[in-house]
Scaffold this active site. Sequence first.
Site, PDB file in Angstrom:
ATOM      1  N   ASN A   1     -10.254   0.691   0.805  1.00 49.67           N
ATOM      2  CA  ASN A   1      -8.792   0.630   0.804  1.00 49.67           C
ATOM      3  C   ASN A   1      -8.337   0.233  -0.588  1.00 49.67           C
ATOM      4  O   ASN A   1      -8.517  -0.912  -1.014  1.00 49.67           O
ATOM      5  CB  ASN A   1      -8.324  -0.385   1.847  1.00 49.67           C
TER       6      ASN A   1
ATOM      7  N   HIS B   1      -2.687   6.730   4.805  1.00 51.06           N
ATOM      8  CA  HIS B   1      -3.200   5.647   3.963  1.00 51.06           C
ATOM      9  C   HIS B   1      -4.610   5.300   4.408  1.00 51.06           C
ATOM     10  O   HIS B   1      -4.888   5.173   5.601  1.00 51.06           O
ATOM     11  CB  HIS B   1      -2.281   4.427   4.084  1.00 51.06           C
TER      12      HIS B   1
ATOM     13  N   CYS C   1       0.813  -1.219   0.000  1.00 49.06           N
ATOM     14  CA  CYS C   1       0.000   0.000   0.000  1.00 49.06           C
ATOM     15  C   CYS C   1       0.847   1.271   0.000  1.00 49.06           C
ATOM     16  O   CYS C   1       0.334   2.353  -0.270  1.00 49.06           O
ATOM     17  CB  CYS C   1      -0.942   0.005   1.199  1.00 49.06           C
TER      18      CYS C   1
END
Length: 354
Positions: free
Chosen positions: A304, A273, A127
């Site tokens: 996400n 994030h 990520c």
Amino acid sequence: MTAPARIAPPAPAEQSNVSYLGIGAYRPRRVVPNSEIVDKIESSDEWIKTRSGIESRHFAEDDETILEMSVKAAERAVKASGIDPEQIDCVISATNTRLELGPSLAPQIAKALGKVGIPAFDITAGCSGFTTAAAVGVDLIRAGTAKYVVVVGVERLSDLISPEDRTCAFIFADGAGAAVLGPSDEVGVSQVSWGADGDFTTAIYQDKDFGTYFDEVHAFRDDTSTEAPVRPFLRMEGRKVFRWAATALLPACQEALKVAGLTSKDIDVFVPHQANLRITQVLIKALELRDDCVVAEDIVTTGNTSAASIPLAIEELLRTGKAKPGQTALVMAFGSGLAYAGHVITLPPVHVED
């Protein structure tokens, strides 16, 4: 014995200051509310929102490929930057969900942007892929190796999650975000704060490698009385990731502020994030941000999106007017590895589709 040849020193970079010059995004057309997820994971809308903050996410249709989403996001970032596409001299893409081993994605993005022959390459860093790729792009510009770099973060995580997986099915989603990096009169990007903790490599993982899966397919072909093979899926130990993030990300954010010569009170916008709204809330409290600091919560309607998370979140803040170009933002991503990467940036212009 012949003396070794002396290598000429590189020419000094004409421009060492770098900024994000423009941001762009692409969100798939299909919006998937929690109501489409809950039955298969034996859950509820309230449980998902309480655990993650997510109300809906985007899943890509067949024509919304990794490449197509990347190109649209990159084109929008270039428009926002105001540069001539001909000036692009490097493309870096970050993704974890491209199912082809080759060719690389970045050269295809570059070609679609009208650039053939420039350096273009992919990065895989979970990520934190986008911010890792951006850090590389910034250093290329500072070194004089490139002048204008397009960085893309893109995912089709819906291809790699089991719809019955109670841990992953409601979390992950699809999308693409991009930025143009280039020279500026003032410092617009700080030095990166990054790292990876190999002790937690099994916290987010693929449950079997493709070699094992192919062996299972061949075995089933030879003996159909055996159990049919199950394809690999992305898995996550959510509690382990949460505990790691709740402790490791604070010093990572503090390091990013330190190398930028700032404190948390100098930050106008915080873009963590978009992994879990509860993790974001822990960081907000620990960092002691100003009361008027704007915090990205794109996860609520986007989910996400791994390597696409940061540029999508920045784009949402700027597009909706919650944040403004020129404000100072702390950006920090983390994910599979477990790896993290972040820096302090001056927010750029955004391209908004008509």
